[in-house]
Design a protein around this motif. Structure first.
Motif, PDB file in Angstrom:
ATOM      1  N   CYS A  20      13.453  12.228  13.924  1.00  0.00           N
ATOM      2  CA  CYS A  20      14.743  12.092  13.236  1.00  0.00           C
ATOM      3  C   CYS A  20      15.827  11.658  14.218  1.00  0.00           C
ATOM      4  O   CYS A  20      16.657  10.794  13.889  1.00  0.00           O
ATOM      5  N   ALA A  21      15.806  12.223  15.405  1.00  0.00           N
ATOM      6  CA  ALA A  21      16.790  11.853  16.424  1.00  0.00           C
ATOM      7  C   ALA A  21      16.607  10.388  16.835  1.00  0.00           C
ATOM      8  O   ALA A  21      17.586   9.653  17.004  1.00  0.00           O
ATOM      9  N   GLU A  22      15.362   9.954  16.973  1.00  0.00           N
ATOM     10  CA  GLU A  22      15.087   8.560  17.304  1.00  0.00           C
ATOM     11  C   GLU A  22      15.594   7.639  16.192  1.00  0.00           C
ATOM     12  O   GLU A  22      16.154   6.572  16.477  1.00  0.00           O
ATOM     13  N   LEU A  23      15.393   8.037  14.958  1.00  0.00           N
ATOM     14  CA  LEU A  23      15.856   7.228  13.836  1.00  0.00           C
ATOM     15  C   LEU A  23      17.373   7.085  13.854  1.00  0.00           C
ATOM     16  O   LEU A  23      17.903   5.993  13.612  1.00  0.00           O
ATOM     17  N   ARG A  24      18.075   8.173  14.161  1.00  0.00           N
ATOM     18  CA  ARG A  24      19.543   8.092  14.237  1.00  0.00           C
ATOM     19  C   ARG A  24      19.974   7.069  15.298  1.00  0.00           C
ATOM     20  O   ARG A  24      20.906   6.291  15.090  1.00  0.00           O
ATOM     21  N   THR A  25      19.264   7.041  16.425  1.00  0.00           N
ATOM     22  CA  THR A  25      19.554   6.065  17.468  1.00  0.00           C
ATOM     23  C   THR A  25      19.293   4.648  16.965  1.00  0.00           C
ATOM     24  O   THR A  25      20.108   3.739  17.175  1.00  0.00           O
ATOM     25  N   GLN A  26      18.178   4.448  16.297  1.00  0.00           N
ATOM     26  CA  GLN A  26      17.834   3.127  15.775  1.00  0.00           C
ATOM     27  C   GLN A  26      18.839   2.659  14.725  1.00  0.00           C
ATOM     28  O   GLN A  26      19.157   1.467  14.640  1.00  0.00           O
ATOM     29  N   LEU A  27      19.353   3.589  13.928  1.00  0.00           N
ATOM     30  CA  LEU A  27      20.366   3.226  12.934  1.00  0.00           C
ATOM     31  C   LEU A  27      21.652   2.754  13.608  1.00  0.00           C
ATOM     32  O   LEU A  27      22.288   1.794  13.161  1.00  0.00           O
ATOM     33  N   THR A  28      22.023   3.411  14.692  1.00  0.00           N
ATOM     34  CA  THR A  28      23.212   3.003  15.442  1.00  0.00           C
ATOM     35  C   THR A  28      23.018   1.598  16.018  1.00  0.00           C
ATOM     36  O   THR A  28      23.910   0.742  15.920  1.00  0.00           O
ATOM     37  N   GLU A  40      26.105   1.572   5.042  1.00  0.00           N
ATOM     38  CA  GLU A  40      24.653   1.754   4.929  1.00  0.00           C
ATOM     39  C   GLU A  40      24.151   2.729   5.995  1.00  0.00           C
ATOM     40  O   GLU A  40      23.338   3.615   5.712  1.00  0.00           O
ATOM     41  N   LYS A  41      24.642   2.534   7.219  1.00  0.00           N
ATOM     42  CA  LYS A  41      24.240   3.422   8.312  1.00  0.00           C
ATOM     43  C   LYS A  41      24.578   4.871   7.970  1.00  0.00           C
ATOM     44  O   LYS A  41      23.748   5.769   8.138  1.00  0.00           O
ATOM     45  N   GLN A  42      25.781   5.101   7.453  1.00  0.00           N
ATOM     46  CA  GLN A  42      26.200   6.462   7.137  1.00  0.00           C
ATOM     47  C   GLN A  42      25.328   7.072   6.042  1.00  0.00           C
ATOM     48  O   GLN A  42      24.962   8.246   6.108  1.00  0.00           O
ATOM     49  N   ASN A  43      24.977   6.262   5.040  1.00  0.00           N
ATOM     50  CA  ASN A  43      24.087   6.763   3.977  1.00  0.00           C
ATOM     51  C   ASN A  43      22.740   7.197   4.548  1.00  0.00           C
ATOM     52  O   ASN A  43      22.223   8.259   4.209  1.00  0.00           O
ATOM     53  N   TYR A  44      22.166   6.355   5.416  1.00  0.00           N
ATOM     54  CA  TYR A  44      20.884   6.711   6.034  1.00  0.00           C
ATOM     55  C   TYR A  44      21.017   7.917   6.956  1.00  0.00           C
ATOM     56  O   TYR A  44      20.127   8.775   7.000  1.00  0.00           O
ATOM     57  N   LEU A  45      22.110   7.989   7.699  1.00  0.00           N
ATOM     58  CA  LEU A  45      22.329   9.155   8.570  1.00  0.00           C
ATOM     59  C   LEU A  45      22.426  10.435   7.758  1.00  0.00           C
ATOM     60  O   LEU A  45      21.876  11.470   8.157  1.00  0.00           O
ATOM     61  N   LYS A  50      19.949  15.501   6.382  1.00  0.00           N
ATOM     62  CA  LYS A  50      19.489  16.424   5.344  1.00  0.00           C
ATOM     63  C   LYS A  50      18.016  16.780   5.558  1.00  0.00           C
ATOM     64  O   LYS A  50      17.630  17.945   5.483  1.00  0.00           O
ATOM     65  N   ILE A  51      17.214  15.778   5.852  1.00  0.00           N
ATOM     66  CA  ILE A  51      15.786  16.018   6.111  1.00  0.00           C
ATOM     67  C   ILE A  51      15.594  16.853   7.368  1.00  0.00           C
ATOM     68  O   ILE A  51      14.766  17.774   7.401  1.00  0.00           O
ATOM     69  N   ALA A  52      16.372  16.564   8.418  1.00  0.00           N
ATOM     70  CA  ALA A  52      16.268  17.338   9.667  1.00  0.00           C
ATOM     71  C   ALA A  52      16.611  18.805   9.422  1.00  0.00           C
ATOM     72  O   ALA A  52      15.961  19.696   9.977  1.00  0.00           O
ATOM     73  N   LYS A  53      17.593  19.062   8.573  1.00  0.00           N
ATOM     74  CA  LYS A  53      17.946  20.451   8.246  1.00  0.00           C
ATOM     75  C   LYS A  53      16.797  21.144   7.515  1.00  0.00           C
ATOM     76  O   LYS A  53      16.499  22.319   7.768  1.00  0.00           O
ATOM     77  N   MET A  54      16.143  20.413   6.613  1.00  0.00           N
ATOM     78  CA  MET A  54      15.009  20.995   5.889  1.00  0.00           C
ATOM     79  C   MET A  54      13.857  21.301   6.847  1.00  0.00           C
ATOM     80  O   MET A  54      13.225  22.362   6.766  1.00  0.00           O
ATOM     81  N   ILE A  55      13.581  20.369   7.747  1.00  0.00           N
ATOM     82  CA  ILE A  55      12.514  20.581   8.731  1.00  0.00           C
ATOM     83  C   ILE A  55      12.846  21.777   9.608  1.00  0.00           C
ATOM     84  O   ILE A  55      11.986  22.630   9.872  1.00  0.00           O
ATOM     85  N   ASN A  56      14.086  21.859  10.058  1.00  0.00           N
ATOM     86  CA  ASN A  56      14.499  22.957  10.922  1.00  0.00           C
ATOM     87  C   ASN A  56      14.401  24.296  10.190  1.00  0.00           C
ATOM     88  O   ASN A  56      13.980  25.299  10.774  1.00  0.00           O
ATOM     89  N   SER A  57      14.768  24.320   8.925  1.00  0.00           N
ATOM     90  CA  SER A  57      14.665  25.552   8.138  1.00  0.00           C
ATOM     91  C   SER A  57      13.213  25.990   8.010  1.00  0.00           C
ATOM     92  O   SER A  57      12.896  27.176   8.139  1.00  0.00           O
TER      93      SER A  57
END
Length: 67
Positions: A20-28, A40-45, A50-57
């Motif tokens: 997820c962190a790598e994806l955020r970098t790629q989006l930037t 578009e970037k903000q929507n994907y971020l 949201k997915i990272a929060k679910m994984i972390n939970s």
């Protein structure tokens, strides 16, 4: 989640958080080179966060049941 032990499940969840962190970098980068608009970037971020929060939970839940 077909891994045998909780320790192994947690390891793979940590790897997915790293992805997820790598994806955020790629989006930037995609925004900077003009492949994505800021909107578009903000929507994907937002989706990625949201997915990272679910994984972390899920990771935290597994860790607490492991204790």
């Amino acid at each position: 989640m077909s891994r045998k032990g909780n320790k192994e499940k947690i390891q793979f969840l940590c790897i997915s958080l790293g992805s997820c962190a790598e994806l955020r970098t790629q989006l930037t980068i995609a925004e900077q080179v003009g492949y994505l608009s800021a909107h578009e970037k903000q929507n994907y971020l937002n989706q990625c966060n949201k997915i990272a929060k679910m994984i972390n939970s899920l990771k935290n839940k597994i860790e607490t049941t492991n204790s």
